[in-house]
Design a protein around this motif. Structure first.
Motif, PDB file in Angstrom:
ATOM      1  N   ALA A   1     -38.874  -2.120  40.063  1.00 34.75           N
ATOM      2  CA  ALA A   1     -38.878  -0.652  40.077  1.00 34.75           C
ATOM      3  C   ALA A   1     -39.026  -0.084  38.669  1.00 34.75           C
ATOM      4  CB  ALA A   1     -37.600  -0.131  40.734  1.00 34.75           C
ATOM      5  N   LEU A   2     -38.380  -0.706  37.675  1.00 34.48           N
ATOM      6  CA  LEU A   2     -38.525  -0.262  36.287  1.00 34.48           C
ATOM      7  C   LEU A   2     -39.974  -0.398  35.822  1.00 34.48           C
ATOM      8  CD1 LEU A   2     -35.313  -1.843  34.739  1.00 34.48           C
ATOM      9  CD2 LEU A   2     -35.843   0.602  34.731  1.00 34.48           C
TER      10      LEU A   2
ATOM     11  N   VAL B   1     -32.399   4.047  38.619  1.00 35.76           N
ATOM     12  CA  VAL B   1     -33.298   2.995  39.092  1.00 35.76           C
ATOM     13  C   VAL B   1     -32.429   2.000  39.857  1.00 35.76           C
ATOM     14  CG1 VAL B   1     -35.060   1.308  38.480  1.00 35.76           C
ATOM     15  CG2 VAL B   1     -34.771   3.363  37.081  1.00 35.76           C
ATOM     16  N   PRO B   2     -32.257   2.245  41.162  1.00 35.18           N
ATOM     17  CA  PRO B   2     -31.293   1.465  41.936  1.00 35.18           C
ATOM     18  C   PRO B   2     -31.895   0.200  42.524  1.00 35.18           C
ATOM     19  CG  PRO B   2     -32.198   3.189  43.308  1.00 35.18           C
ATOM     20  CD  PRO B   2     -32.875   3.311  41.952  1.00 35.18           C
ATOM     21  N   HIS B   3     -31.007  -0.684  42.963  1.00 32.55           N
ATOM     22  CA  HIS B   3     -31.432  -1.800  43.808  1.00 32.55           C
ATOM     23  C   HIS B   3     -32.089  -1.221  45.052  1.00 32.55           C
ATOM     24  CE1 HIS B   3     -31.609  -5.252  46.298  1.00 32.55           C
ATOM     25  NE2 HIS B   3     -30.535  -4.966  47.005  1.00 32.55           N
ATOM     26  N   GLN B   4     -33.268  -1.736  45.371  1.00 30.66           N
ATOM     27  CA  GLN B   4     -34.070  -1.172  46.463  1.00 30.66           C
ATOM     28  C   GLN B   4     -33.760  -1.918  47.772  1.00 30.66           C
ATOM     29  OE1 GLN B   4     -36.374   1.478  45.661  1.00 30.66           O
ATOM     30  NE2 GLN B   4     -35.419   1.399  43.648  1.00 30.66           N
ATOM     31  N   ALA B   5     -32.635  -1.591  48.377  1.00 28.81           N
ATOM     32  CA  ALA B   5     -32.238  -2.260  49.611  1.00 28.81           C
ATOM     33  C   ALA B   5     -32.549  -1.428  50.841  1.00 28.81           C
ATOM     34  CB  ALA B   5     -30.746  -2.584  49.575  1.00 28.81           C
ATOM     35  N   ASN B   6     -32.266  -0.141  50.758  1.00 26.62           N
ATOM     36  CA  ASN B   6     -32.332   0.715  51.935  1.00 26.62           C
ATOM     37  C   ASN B   6     -32.390   2.161  51.442  1.00 26.62           C
ATOM     38  OD1 ASN B   6     -31.147   2.504  54.042  1.00 26.62           O
ATOM     39  ND2 ASN B   6     -30.901   0.593  55.189  1.00 26.62           N
TER      40      ASN B   6
ATOM     41  N   ASN C   1     -34.935  12.433  40.740  1.00 27.64           N
ATOM     42  CA  ASN C   1     -34.493  11.664  39.581  1.00 27.64           C
ATOM     43  C   ASN C   1     -34.285  10.188  39.912  1.00 27.64           C
ATOM     44  OD1 ASN C   1     -32.863  14.571  39.291  1.00 27.64           O
ATOM     45  ND2 ASN C   1     -33.912  13.881  37.431  1.00 27.64           N
ATOM     46  N   VAL C   2     -34.849   9.736  41.031  1.00 29.90           N
ATOM     47  CA  VAL C   2     -34.658   8.351  41.476  1.00 29.90           C
ATOM     48  C   VAL C   2     -36.014   7.653  41.588  1.00 29.90           C
ATOM     49  CG1 VAL C   2     -33.683   6.838  43.244  1.00 29.90           C
ATOM     50  CG2 VAL C   2     -32.630   9.069  42.797  1.00 29.90           C
ATOM     51  N   ILE C   3     -36.119   6.466  41.005  1.00 27.05           N
ATOM     52  CA  ILE C   3     -37.321   5.640  41.182  1.00 27.05           C
ATOM     53  C   ILE C   3     -37.166   4.889  42.507  1.00 27.05           C
ATOM     54  CG2 ILE C   3     -38.722   3.742  40.288  1.00 27.05           C
ATOM     55  CD1 ILE C   3     -38.852   6.154  38.470  1.00 27.05           C
TER      56      ILE C   3
ATOM     57  N   LYS D   1     -43.537   7.544  34.657  1.00 23.79           N
ATOM     58  CA  LYS D   1     -42.303   8.285  34.918  1.00 23.79           C
ATOM     59  C   LYS D   1     -41.258   8.037  33.835  1.00 23.79           C
ATOM     60  CE  LYS D   1     -42.874   8.423  39.948  1.00 23.79           C
ATOM     61  NZ  LYS D   1     -42.335   7.967  41.261  1.00 23.79           N
ATOM     62  N   LEU D   2     -41.108   6.784  33.417  1.00 21.84           N
ATOM     63  CA  LEU D   2     -40.109   6.446  32.405  1.00 21.84           C
ATOM     64  C   LEU D   2     -40.698   6.651  31.023  1.00 21.84           C
ATOM     65  CD1 LEU D   2     -38.648   3.134  33.899  1.00 21.84           C
ATOM     66  CD2 LEU D   2     -38.004   5.495  34.399  1.00 21.84           C
ATOM     67  N   LYS D   3     -40.047   7.478  30.236  1.00 25.18           N
ATOM     68  CA  LYS D   3     -40.535   7.783  28.899  1.00 25.18           C
ATOM     69  C   LYS D   3     -39.479   7.403  27.858  1.00 25.18           C
ATOM     70  CE  LYS D   3     -43.596  11.515  30.381  1.00 25.18           C
ATOM     71  NZ  LYS D   3     -43.484  11.162  31.799  1.00 25.18           N
ATOM     72  N   GLN D   4     -39.948   7.036  26.667  1.00 24.76           N
ATOM     73  CA  GLN D   4     -39.025   6.636  25.617  1.00 24.76           C
ATOM     74  C   GLN D   4     -37.976   7.717  25.396  1.00 24.76           C
ATOM     75  OE1 GLN D   4     -40.618   4.494  22.224  1.00 24.76           O
ATOM     76  NE2 GLN D   4     -39.284   5.646  20.830  1.00 24.76           N
ATOM     77  N   GLY D   5     -36.711   7.282  25.372  1.00 26.23           N
ATOM     78  CA  GLY D   5     -35.604   8.216  25.191  1.00 26.23           C
ATOM     79  C   GLY D   5     -34.945   8.642  26.488  1.00 26.23           C
ATOM     80  N   ASP D   6     -35.571   8.329  27.633  1.00 25.93           N
ATOM     81  CA  ASP D   6     -34.962   8.680  28.926  1.00 25.93           C
ATOM     82  C   ASP D   6     -33.684   7.879  29.154  1.00 25.93           C
ATOM     83  OD1 ASP D   6     -36.919  10.477  29.543  1.00 25.93           O
ATOM     84  OD2 ASP D   6     -37.867   9.280  31.124  1.00 25.93           O
ATOM     85  N   LEU D   7     -32.668   8.552  29.712  1.00 25.60           N
ATOM     86  CA  LEU D   7     -31.412   7.883  30.051  1.00 25.60           C
ATOM     87  C   LEU D   7     -31.498   7.367  31.481  1.00 25.60           C
ATOM     88  CD1 LEU D   7     -28.544   7.211  28.979  1.00 25.60           C
ATOM     89  CD2 LEU D   7     -27.765   9.251  30.223  1.00 25.60           C
ATOM     90  N   ILE D   8     -31.285   6.064  31.640  1.00 22.66           N
ATOM     91  CA  ILE D   8     -31.462   5.387  32.927  1.00 22.66           C
ATOM     92  C   ILE D   8     -30.164   4.720  33.351  1.00 22.66           C
ATOM     93  CG2 ILE D   8     -32.675   3.486  34.085  1.00 22.66           C
ATOM     94  CD1 ILE D   8     -35.003   4.000  32.120  1.00 22.66           C
ATOM     95  N   VAL D   9     -29.849   4.848  34.635  1.00 18.19           N
ATOM     96  CA  VAL D   9     -28.754   4.094  35.236  1.00 18.19           C
ATOM     97  C   VAL D   9     -29.345   3.144  36.265  1.00 18.19           C
ATOM     98  CG1 VAL D   9     -26.640   4.166  36.612  1.00 18.19           C
ATOM     99  CG2 VAL D   9     -27.066   5.938  34.910  1.00 18.19           C
ATOM    100  N   THR D  10     -29.089   1.851  36.117  1.00 15.87           N
ATOM    101  CA  THR D  10     -29.445   0.874  37.145  1.00 15.87           C
ATOM    102  C   THR D  10     -28.161   0.438  37.823  1.00 15.87           C
ATOM    103  OG1 THR D  10     -29.197  -1.089  35.754  1.00 15.87           O
ATOM    104  CG2 THR D  10     -31.317   0.042  35.683  1.00 15.87           C
TER     105      THR D  10
END
Length: 328
Positions: free
Chosen positions: A294-295, A253-258, A275-277, A303-312
């Motif tokens: 975005a989260l 779930v990245p910063h939405q810049a570009n 795998n990207v929001i 899309k995001l479910k309990q237990g999912d591993l997320i990188v911001t």
């Protein structure tokens, strides 16, 4: 042998708010040498939201806060702290966080703002995690809120078409974990700054320099090159600290810049865009608000479910950049 326990900062609620006014790319073509095709091809942005006259960053933050409280099913008085990441506060002081605290009635909570531009929400999350782990607070609302439309140079087509306004919020609660990577909550963070690159993205005004709020200035191409490298590096560092690899990540779930920066980072991490929001097409770059927006949107979409591993991960003026690994 007794099972060890650690404190994890677990997400128990989320919410967001977008101003009513939607601004499509076509609006810019009336006053600038630009077009919808030009903007989309270079950024992926199709539309963004602008705050109404008299609608301030605190108003956006308050609405996101109320949404998150409703989602979590708790009251404002259950909060111990409010952290607001913003570079566009209503006033030089007091903080937006104290305005939110008063308006929602979080009478027990302390509040302060975090300023790391587009990386602000990641920095605020890391600080909230540290406060919870240290036992300073049990429940913390972390908000990213911006009105970047107020610092745009409307004659500069390279910047004014990229940014939008909005707010997103998470509520974190300290809960016992096992110390394993299967724990829910924040598992690691990585924060970085390098002031030598400040001229790549800055605002040309301030209290002690010009006495004005100033306008945003950006060196797009050099910043793009820094972004992909630094975002990939910080994400990998945070994953390594957590004892995980990119192959185990469910969502970036990245910063939405570009969109090109988002695509470049995912590719370098060996992950599919599936795998990207991605919300940049609808919101533009909302700076510190983009990750919580975005989260919240990703969660609302199922899309995001309990237990999912997320990188911001995010990078912004400073330069400041960083990432947080969390299990939803």
């Amino acid at each position: 042998m007794t099972q060890k326990t650690v404190t994890r900062a677990v997400v128990i609620g989320y919410g967001h708010y977008l101003p009513e006014r939607v601004v499509p790319n076509a609006e810019f073509a009336a006053t600038l040498d630009t077009s919808d095709d030009w903007i989309v091809s270079r950024s992926g942005i199709e539309r963004r939201h602008f705050a109404a006259e008299g609608e301030f960053t605190s108003h956006l933050a308050i609405n996101a806060a109320r949404s998150a409280l409703a989602n979590a099913g708790i009251e404002a008085d259950d909060l111990d702290a409010i952290l607001v990441a913003t570079s566009t506060p209503d006033l030089t002081f007091p903080s937006v966080a104290t305005m939110v605290q008063a308006e929602i009635g979080a009478n027990r909570a302390f509040g302060f703002d975090v300023q790391a531009v587009c990386a602000g929400f990641v920095f605020a999350l890391a600080n909230a995690n540290a406060l919870i782990v240290a036992g300073q607070a049990k429940r913390i609302m972390v908000i990213g809120a911006e009105t970047f439309s107020r610092i745009m140079d409307w004659t500069d087509r390279s910047t004014c078409v990229l940014f939008g306004d909005g707010a997103g919020a998470l509520i974190l609660e300290g809960q016992p974990g096992t110390g394993e990577t299967s724990d829910r909550g924040i598992l690691s963070a990585d924060l970085n700054s390098d002031g030598r690159f400040r001229e790549m993205l800055y605002v040309d005004g301030g209290v002690s320099s010009t006495g004005t709020s100033g306008k945003l200035r950006m060196q797009g191409n050099p910043l793009f090159r820094q972004a992909v490298e630094k975002l990939t590096s910080t994400a990998e560092t945070a994953l390594e600290r957590a004892g995980l690899t990119s192959a185990q990540v469910d969502w970036i779930v990245p910063h939405q810049a570009n969109i090109r920066i988002i695509q470049g980072t995912a590719k370098k991490m060996g992950l599919s865009m599936d795998n990207v929001i991605v919300t940049v097409q609808d919101h533009g770059n909302t700076s510190a608000a983009s990750i919580p927006l975005a989260l919240s949107v990703g969660a609302d979409q199922g899309k995001l479910k309990q237990g999912d591993l997320i990188v911001t991960e995010a990078i912004g003026g400073g330069l400041a950049w960083g990432s947080v690994v969390l299990r939803w």
